[in-house]
Design a protein around this motif. Structure first.
Motif, mmCIF file in Angstrom:
data_model
loop_
_atom_site.group_PDB
_atom_site.id
_atom_site.type_symbol
_atom_site.label_atom_id
_atom_site.label_comp_id
_atom_site.label_asym_id
_atom_site.label_seq_id
_atom_site.Cartn_x
_atom_site.Cartn_y
_atom_site.Cartn_z
ATOM 1 N N THR A 27 -50.659 -22.763 4.639
ATOM 2 C CA THR A 27 -49.287 -22.706 4.165
ATOM 3 C C THR A 27 -48.426 -23.740 4.899
ATOM 4 N N TRP A 28 -47.401 -24.227 4.214
ATOM 5 C CA TRP A 28 -46.512 -25.240 4.776
ATOM 6 C C TRP A 28 -45.811 -24.697 6.024
ATOM 7 N N GLY A 29 -45.927 -25.424 7.097
ATOM 8 C CA GLY A 29 -45.260 -25.009 8.321
ATOM 9 C C GLY A 29 -46.054 -24.056 9.189
ATOM 10 N N GLN A 30 -47.275 -23.702 8.795
ATOM 11 C CA GLN A 30 -48.059 -22.794 9.635
ATOM 12 C C GLN A 30 -48.328 -23.426 10.990
ATOM 13 N N ARG A 31 -48.203 -22.640 12.047
ATOM 14 C CA ARG A 31 -48.420 -23.134 13.394
ATOM 15 C C ARG A 31 -49.846 -22.866 13.859
ATOM 16 N N VAL A 32 -50.280 -23.695 14.762
ATOM 17 C CA VAL A 32 -51.594 -23.502 15.395
ATOM 18 C C VAL A 32 -51.320 -22.862 16.748
ATOM 19 N N PHE B 200 -46.762 -33.721 18.915
ATOM 20 C CA PHE B 200 -46.993 -32.633 17.967
ATOM 21 C C PHE B 200 -48.481 -32.355 17.801
ATOM 22 N N ALA B 201 -48.843 -31.096 17.983
ATOM 23 C CA ALA B 201 -50.200 -30.637 17.682
ATOM 24 C C ALA B 201 -50.169 -29.216 17.134
ATOM 25 N N THR B 202 -49.285 -28.371 17.670
ATOM 26 C CA THR B 202 -49.237 -26.979 17.210
ATOM 27 C C THR B 202 -48.286 -26.771 16.041
ATOM 28 N N THR B 203 -47.386 -27.727 15.782
ATOM 29 C CA THR B 203 -46.490 -27.639 14.628
ATOM 30 C C THR B 203 -46.622 -28.899 13.787
ATOM 31 N N ASN B 204 -46.308 -28.772 12.519
ATOM 32 C CA ASN B 204 -46.485 -29.849 11.550
ATOM 33 C C ASN B 204 -45.316 -30.830 11.632
ATOM 34 N N PRO B 205 -45.556 -32.075 12.048
ATOM 35 C CA PRO B 205 -44.442 -33.019 12.154
ATOM 36 C C PRO B 205 -43.836 -33.392 10.808
ATOM 37 N N ASP B 206 -44.583 -33.246 9.722
ATOM 38 C CA ASP B 206 -43.998 -33.523 8.411
ATOM 39 C C ASP B 206 -42.852 -32.567 8.104
ATOM 40 N N TYR C 140 -51.661 -32.667 14.826
ATOM 41 C CA TYR C 140 -51.641 -31.409 14.073
ATOM 42 C C TYR C 140 -52.841 -31.271 13.129
ATOM 43 N N PRO C 141 -53.180 -32.298 12.344
ATOM 44 C CA PRO C 141 -54.369 -32.137 11.487
ATOM 45 C C PRO C 141 -55.629 -31.821 12.284
ATOM 46 N N ASP C 142 -55.788 -32.462 13.449
ATOM 47 C CA ASP C 142 -56.957 -32.176 14.289
ATOM 48 C C ASP C 142 -56.933 -30.737 14.789
ATOM 49 N N ALA C 143 -55.740 -30.260 15.153
ATOM 50 C CA ALA C 143 -55.619 -28.888 15.653
ATOM 51 C C ALA C 143 -55.934 -27.876 14.557
ATOM 52 N N VAL C 144 -55.493 -28.157 13.339
ATOM 53 C CA VAL C 144 -55.790 -27.253 12.223
ATOM 54 C C VAL C 144 -57.294 -27.167 11.997
ATOM 55 N N ARG C 145 -57.943 -28.315 12.021
ATOM 56 C CA ARG C 145 -59.394 -28.320 11.783
ATOM 57 C C ARG C 145 -60.150 -27.673 12.947
ATOM 58 N N THR C 146 -59.694 -27.933 14.167
ATOM 59 C CA THR C 146 -60.424 -27.452 15.342
ATOM 60 C C THR C 146 -60.231 -25.956 15.573
ATOM 61 N N TYR C 147 -58.996 -25.470 15.416
ATOM 62 C CA TYR C 147 -58.688 -24.093 15.808
ATOM 63 C C TYR C 147 -58.444 -23.134 14.645
ATOM 64 N N LEU C 148 -58.110 -23.663 13.479
ATOM 65 C CA LEU C 148 -57.976 -22.800 12.299
ATOM 66 C C LEU C 148 -59.174 -22.941 11.371
ATOM 67 N N HIS C 149 -60.006 -23.959 11.619
ATOM 68 C CA HIS C 149 -61.237 -24.201 10.844
ATOM 69 C C HIS C 149 -60.942 -24.370 9.362
ATOM 70 N N ARG C 150 -59.847 -25.086 9.096
ATOM 71 C CA ARG C 150 -59.452 -25.357 7.721
ATOM 72 C C ARG C 150 -58.896 -26.770 7.649
ATOM 73 N N GLU C 151 -58.728 -27.260 6.432
ATOM 74 C CA GLU C 151 -58.075 -28.547 6.227
ATOM 75 C C GLU C 151 -56.565 -28.320 6.140
#
Length: 352
Positions: free
Chosen positions: A310-315, A273-279, A294-305
């Motif tokens: 939003t819950w379930g947002q994909r990268v 899992f990297a593009t979808t939230n495993p939780d 997934y947390p790394d992908a959010v920080r790297t490509y969405l530039h957010r924590e």
């Protein structure tokens, strides 16, 4: 029950069916389901399936409405957050229509229902389905699947694998636009080598017959020693795939149907899992063995924590899965394979 797709989601819905059946053993359950999903779950005890082929559009809906014209349901559980499913629901006769709470309802699904399930922030998909049972007053929400696998499907699997121990790898998720859930051929080949050298396990590659999946399989095979891999991509039915999964020592796959099929069969699974939230979407009983970038992908490509989105947002970035390292997968696989060998058999016995 109205839930058309997808393969992983319908597997996650089965425990809700079993919970309803335990609460009311004489309940009559009709499940309106997609064509491929029905081929996976056909024979599920105590369930009458009505199949809707999405490719038939409105004509198929009208045929289904005519088929159910004389049936009036006590409750319609509208469990598909999609406008097409909501339109389909309009032709069904039901005293009460239950759908998702406003926060989880997509495509204005709450406009098509009378009652909504209780809000459940940050729920896993499987738990969201169980929320429908909770609303109806079901008390025992323990997890049970008992998905039937016919003997013919087991024969289909045995013809591919023989009697040797094996891992199953399903390298490709659904090839729809901007899915970006696939890991690299080089990564899978490295894990296949590790499994062969350290455990003597062959790896069976599975998947559909799309060009993308076949090409991925060919790239992986080209990077592996021949005795370590079996390319079964496009070679099985869905029931045959379920049989292969049931017989595997472990499954490795991205966020896709096979990780949830493995979860349903009690087969250990390493989810990638990297593009979808495993939780929200990991194989439920094997969440501790997920490779979670997934947390790394959010920080790297969405530039957010992660807590800021939003819950379930994909990268949706083509490089996100490259954050998964071979060592990540090998470490999780080793942890699975070093568990007591009898636990998988105990889990299967519990479902028998």
């Amino acid at each position: 029950m109205l839930r058309l797709s997808a393969l992983g989601d319908v597997c996650n819905l089965v425990p809700t069916v079993r919970a309803l059946q335990r609460q009311w053993p004489d309940v009559r359950i009709t499940w309106i389901i997609g064509k491929a999903e029905h081929s996976l779950l056909a024979g599920l005890s105590g369930v009458e399936f009505v199949v809707y082929d999405k490719s038939t559009g409105m004509a198929g809906m009208r045929r289904l409405w005519r088929e159910l014209n004389d049936t009036r349901f006590d409750v319609l559980l509208h469990m598909q957050q999609a406008l097409r499913a909501s339109v389909l629901s309009l032709g069904l006769k039901a005293k009460v229509r239950v759908g998702y709470d406003k926060a989880r309802a997509k495509d204005a699904q709450n406009w098509f229902t009378h009652r909504q399930i209780v809000p459940h922030p940050k729920a896993h998909v499987l738990e969201s389905f169980l929320d429908f049972a909770r609303l109806l007053g079901v008390e025992d929400l323990s997890l049970e699947w008992n998905v039937p696998v016919p003997e013919a499907a087991r024969d289909e699997a045995a013809a591919l694998t023989g009697s040797t121990g094996y891992l199953l790898m399903s390298p490709c998720a659904n090839p729809r636009l901007r899915n970006f859930r696939n890991w690299s051929a080089e990564g899978y080949a490295a894990v296949i080598e590790h499994a062969w050298v350290h455990y003597g396990f062959k790896s069976v590659l599975t998947g559909g017959s799309s060009t993308q999946e076949r090409e991925m399989g060919e790239r992986i095979v080209a990077l592996c020693r021949p005795e370590a891999v079996i390319d079964a991509i496009g070679a099985t039915s869905l029931k045959g795939l379920m049989a292969l999964i049931a017989g595997a020592r472990a499954v490795i796959a991205p966020d896709s149907g096979p990780v949830h099929m493995a979860n349903a069969m009690g087969t250990p699974v390493v989810g990638l899992f990297a593009t979808t939230n495993p939780d929200r979407a990991a194989p439920y009983r094997w969440r501790e063995y997920v490779v979670n970038r997934y947390p790394d992908a959010v920080r790297t490509y969405l530039h957010r924590e992660p807590e800021e989105i939003t819950w379930g947002q994909r990268v949706r970035h083509p490089d996100a899965m490259a954050l998964i390292r071979v060592d990540d997968v090998v470490e999780r696989l080793d942890a699975l394979l070093m568990r007591p060998h009898d636990r998988k058999e105990e889990e299967r016995s519990d479902e028998a």
